[in-house]
Design a protein around this motif. Sequence first.
Motif, PDB file in Angstrom:
ATOM      1  N   ALA A  46     -28.975  13.736 -34.887  1.00 12.99           N
ATOM      2  CA  ALA A  46     -28.173  12.429 -35.147  1.00 12.99           C
ATOM      3  C   ALA A  46     -28.717  11.482 -34.665  1.00 12.99           C
ATOM      4  CB  ALA A  46     -26.925  12.795 -33.123  1.00 12.99           C
ATOM      5  N   TYR A  47     -28.788  10.117 -35.478  1.00 13.22           N
ATOM      6  CA  TYR A  47     -28.906   8.956 -35.961  1.00 13.22           C
ATOM      7  C   TYR A  47     -27.521   8.072 -36.102  1.00 13.22           C
ATOM      8  CZ  TYR A  47     -32.623  11.778 -37.899  1.00 13.22           C
ATOM      9  OH  TYR A  47     -33.503  12.855 -37.856  1.00 13.22           O
ATOM     10  N   PRO A  48     -27.698   6.836 -35.597  1.00 12.12           N
ATOM     11  CA  PRO A  48     -28.906   6.378 -34.744  1.00 12.12           C
ATOM     12  C   PRO A  48     -28.501   7.884 -33.107  1.00 12.12           C
ATOM     13  CG  PRO A  48     -27.132   4.773 -35.016  1.00 12.12           C
ATOM     14  CD  PRO A  48     -26.628   6.072 -35.007  1.00 12.12           C
ATOM     15  N   GLY A  49     -27.880   8.235 -32.466  1.00 16.26           N
ATOM     16  CA  GLY A  49     -27.916   9.029 -30.968  1.00 16.26           C
ATOM     17  C   GLY A  49     -26.504   9.354 -31.259  1.00 16.26           C
ATOM     18  N   THR A  50     -26.002  10.291 -30.075  1.00 19.08           N
ATOM     19  CA  THR A  50     -25.136  10.681 -29.510  1.00 19.08           C
ATOM     20  C   THR A  50     -24.003   9.855 -29.363  1.00 19.08           C
ATOM     21  OG1 THR A  50     -25.803  11.407 -27.202  1.00 19.08           O
ATOM     22  CG2 THR A  50     -26.983  13.013 -29.151  1.00 19.08           C
ATOM     23  N   SER A  51     -24.054   8.235 -29.240  1.00 22.11           N
ATOM     24  CA  SER A  51     -22.976   7.819 -28.559  1.00 22.11           C
ATOM     25  C   SER A  51     -23.185   6.596 -29.409  1.00 22.11           C
ATOM     26  CB  SER A  51     -23.583   7.981 -27.043  1.00 22.11           C
ATOM     27  OG  SER A  51     -22.468   7.175 -26.637  1.00 22.11           O
ATOM     28  N   VAL A  52     -22.109   6.098 -29.539  1.00 22.01           N
ATOM     29  CA  VAL A  52     -22.308   4.745 -30.356  1.00 22.01           C
ATOM     30  C   VAL A  52     -21.093   3.526 -30.067  1.00 22.01           C
ATOM     31  CG1 VAL A  52     -24.208   5.332 -32.536  1.00 22.01           C
ATOM     32  CG2 VAL A  52     -21.242   5.577 -32.650  1.00 22.01           C
ATOM     33  N   THR A  53     -20.452   2.848 -30.552  1.00 25.73           N
ATOM     34  CA  THR A  53     -19.735   2.176 -30.145  1.00 25.73           C
ATOM     35  C   THR A  53     -18.730   2.406 -31.521  1.00 25.73           C
ATOM     36  OG1 THR A  53     -20.242   0.630 -28.355  1.00 25.73           O
ATOM     37  CG2 THR A  53     -18.430  -0.029 -29.738  1.00 25.73           C
ATOM     38  N   TRP A  54     -17.768   2.237 -31.639  1.00 28.06           N
ATOM     39  CA  TRP A  54     -16.880   2.043 -32.652  1.00 28.06           C
ATOM     40  C   TRP A  54     -16.774   0.488 -33.389  1.00 28.06           C
ATOM     41  CZ3 TRP A  54     -13.033  -0.630 -34.803  1.00 28.06           C
ATOM     42  CH2 TRP A  54     -12.599  -0.603 -36.113  1.00 28.06           C
ATOM     43  N   PRO A  55     -17.416   0.121 -34.140  1.00 28.36           N
ATOM     44  CA  PRO A  55     -16.740   1.072 -36.126  1.00 28.36           C
ATOM     45  C   PRO A  55     -18.535   1.556 -36.369  1.00 28.36           C
ATOM     46  CG  PRO A  55     -17.415  -1.194 -36.220  1.00 28.36           C
ATOM     47  CD  PRO A  55     -17.116  -1.132 -34.965  1.00 28.36           C
ATOM     48  N   GLY A  56     -19.791   1.701 -35.546  1.00 25.33           N
ATOM     49  CA  GLY A  56     -20.265   2.808 -35.662  1.00 25.33           C
ATOM     50  C   GLY A  56     -19.934   4.158 -35.624  1.00 25.33           C
ATOM     51  N   LEU A  57     -21.124   4.296 -36.673  1.00 26.39           N
ATOM     52  CA  LEU A  57     -21.439   6.058 -37.543  1.00 26.39           C
ATOM     53  C   LEU A  57     -22.196   6.874 -37.047  1.00 26.39           C
ATOM     54  CD1 LEU A  57     -20.052   5.106 -41.183  1.00 26.39           C
ATOM     55  CD2 LEU A  57     -18.758   5.073 -39.141  1.00 26.39           C
ATOM     56  N   VAL A  58     -22.205   8.250 -36.930  1.00 25.99           N
ATOM     57  CA  VAL A  58     -23.222   8.778 -36.469  1.00 25.99           C
ATOM     58  C   VAL A  58     -23.233   9.776 -38.132  1.00 25.99           C
ATOM     59  CG1 VAL A  58     -23.802  10.076 -34.722  1.00 25.99           C
ATOM     60  CG2 VAL A  58     -22.245   8.947 -34.107  1.00 25.99           C
ATOM     61  N   THR A  59     -24.367   9.941 -38.361  1.00 25.09           N
ATOM     62  CA  THR A  59     -24.772  10.651 -38.636  1.00 25.09           C
ATOM     63  C   THR A  59     -25.543  11.942 -38.674  1.00 25.09           C
ATOM     64  OG1 THR A  59     -25.695   8.453 -40.870  1.00 25.09           O
ATOM     65  CG2 THR A  59     -26.715  11.364 -41.873  1.00 25.09           C
ATOM     66  N   LEU A  60     -24.913  12.998 -38.738  1.00 25.54           N
ATOM     67  CA  LEU A  60     -25.333  14.606 -38.311  1.00 25.54           C
ATOM     68  C   LEU A  60     -26.225  15.178 -39.556  1.00 25.54           C
ATOM     69  CD1 LEU A  60     -22.421  16.129 -37.338  1.00 25.54           C
ATOM     70  CD2 LEU A  60     -24.687  14.546 -35.434  1.00 25.54           C
ATOM     71  N   VAL A  61     -27.652  15.784 -39.518  1.00 27.27           N
ATOM     72  CA  VAL A  61     -28.660  16.220 -39.991  1.00 27.27           C
ATOM     73  C   VAL A  61     -29.050  17.385 -39.459  1.00 27.27           C
ATOM     74  CG1 VAL A  61     -30.472  16.092 -41.621  1.00 27.27           C
ATOM     75  CG2 VAL A  61     -29.643  14.048 -41.018  1.00 27.27           C
ATOM     76  N   ALA A  62     -28.599  18.257 -40.327  1.00 26.27           N
ATOM     77  CA  ALA A  62     -29.209  20.170 -39.981  1.00 26.27           C
ATOM     78  C   ALA A  62     -30.023  20.605 -40.571  1.00 26.27           C
ATOM     79  CB  ALA A  62     -27.506  20.479 -40.237  1.00 26.27           C
ATOM     80  N   SER A  63     -31.143  21.135 -39.995  1.00 27.91           N
ATOM     81  CA  SER A  63     -32.303  21.816 -40.623  1.00 27.91           C
ATOM     82  C   SER A  63     -31.937  23.616 -40.080  1.00 27.91           C
ATOM     83  CB  SER A  63     -33.244  20.535 -40.199  1.00 27.91           C
ATOM     84  OG  SER A  63     -32.997  20.701 -38.756  1.00 27.91           O
ATOM     85  N   GLY A  64     -33.556  23.569 -40.852  1.00 23.44           N
ATOM     86  CA  GLY A  64     -33.693  25.111 -40.138  1.00 23.44           C
ATOM     87  C   GLY A  64     -33.228  26.106 -40.559  1.00 23.44           C
ATOM     88  N   ALA A  65     -31.803  26.100 -42.159  1.00 23.26           N
ATOM     89  CA  ALA A  65     -31.947  27.442 -42.713  1.00 23.26           C
ATOM     90  C   ALA A  65     -31.468  26.770 -44.151  1.00 23.26           C
ATOM     91  CB  ALA A  65     -30.439  27.656 -42.229  1.00 23.26           C
ATOM     92  N   ASP A  66     -31.253  27.490 -45.464  1.00 24.11           N
ATOM     93  CA  ASP A  66     -30.797  27.381 -46.289  1.00 24.11           C
ATOM     94  C   ASP A  66     -29.923  27.014 -47.350  1.00 24.11           C
ATOM     95  OD1 ASP A  66     -33.555  28.395 -46.868  1.00 24.11           O
ATOM     96  OD2 ASP A  66     -32.693  30.613 -46.971  1.00 24.11           O
ATOM     97  N   SER A  67     -28.878  27.082 -45.913  1.00 22.44           N
ATOM     98  CA  SER A  67     -27.378  27.175 -46.453  1.00 22.44           C
ATOM     99  C   SER A  67     -26.458  26.549 -45.536  1.00 22.44           C
ATOM    100  CB  SER A  67     -25.994  27.638 -46.845  1.00 22.44           C
ATOM    101  OG  SER A  67     -26.595  29.141 -46.721  1.00 22.44           O
TER     102      SER A  67
END
Length: 374
Positions: A46-67
């Motif tokens: 999670a970027y920038p982390g698992t906790s933000v204050t609105w209107p901040g957003l959280v970007t989730l990046v998955a890895s380790g698989a093909d799909s």
Amino acid sequence: MTLILQRNFLLLVTILLIAGKAMASDKHNAPENHRKPAPPTVTITAYPGTSVTWPGLVTLVASGADSYLWSENAGSSTSATVVVNFSGNYSVTGTTNGESATEYIYIIVDRGGTYASAGSSTPCVGASVTLSAGANPGVVSYTVAFSGPGPIPIPNPAPNMPGMVELIALKPGYYMADASATVVNSSTETAATATGRSSSSASIYIRPVLSLTATELIVDKGTSVTLNADRDNVDNDFTNYSWDGGQTGKTIVITPTESMIYSVTAVDIYNGCTFSESIRILACDPLLAAQIGSVSLAPPIGNQRSLQLTGVGTTYVVTGPGGYVFSQVFRGQASRTVTIPAGNLAGTYTVTVSNQDACGRSDSATRTIELPGI
């Protein structure tokens, strides 16, 4: 014998040939030793982390698989990267070589809220009281209000900053701080379309002080009066009652021979505050009833005829035709004879005698007489 040995040898050879063919067939039909692929090791960052204050957003990046396949609250996206703007538990299922694994992450997007504070819960009358109310970051808009039994200065807080007042609580009652806010209520809302509401309220109760009452405030000298220091004559909210004259208890009986101020102190059992209250009892000589005795013509006063009145009173008033008015005031209630001018016009004249004592009590008597013209 030789024939028998030959037959046995042929039989043995036949058996060995059959067994060899069977072994060859089993070897040919045996399954190969295949190893099943292991499921992928899926991770979420999670970027920038698992906790933000609105209107901040959280970007989730998955890895380790093909799909990948994200949960519904992440839009059921098949991308390795998703952007979320609402608190919740998100998941992604990753697949490699037909094998899958699922990973979870909990994200907090603080939508903001309100708060209110009213300090201590049991202050005394006259204490300093601090009221505050406001909103946490992330709130779209909010209002602050303060109220109480007396005027309260209301600040004009800057956006998303707390409002605060400090005052001296001079009156008993509830002093309150309230905050109401608009917040984003779902992942599809924006600041412009927000429909959520957040509110909070805090109050502080300044308890009633003593309310000293008397069965009568104005009495004749020597008359008994009951004084009660309990505010409603029922609640036992106070203790350690102490009166000027050394008496104790919630209720006392006095017999005043003169006007006096009586005082009592007591302690509130809820907050330990000591309160004092006073009351003035007026004690006077009995009020004499106003009376009008005889009314007769007397020798003229100047160029006007006059009336001679006997009565009991402190004020004598005569009104008559043509707007005629005359009054005379005396000090002290007593029986007296009064001569006052009367008009020269014929008609109905009204005589009013009033009596008033030092305590302000009064009584009056009225009589009308017909006088001929001159």
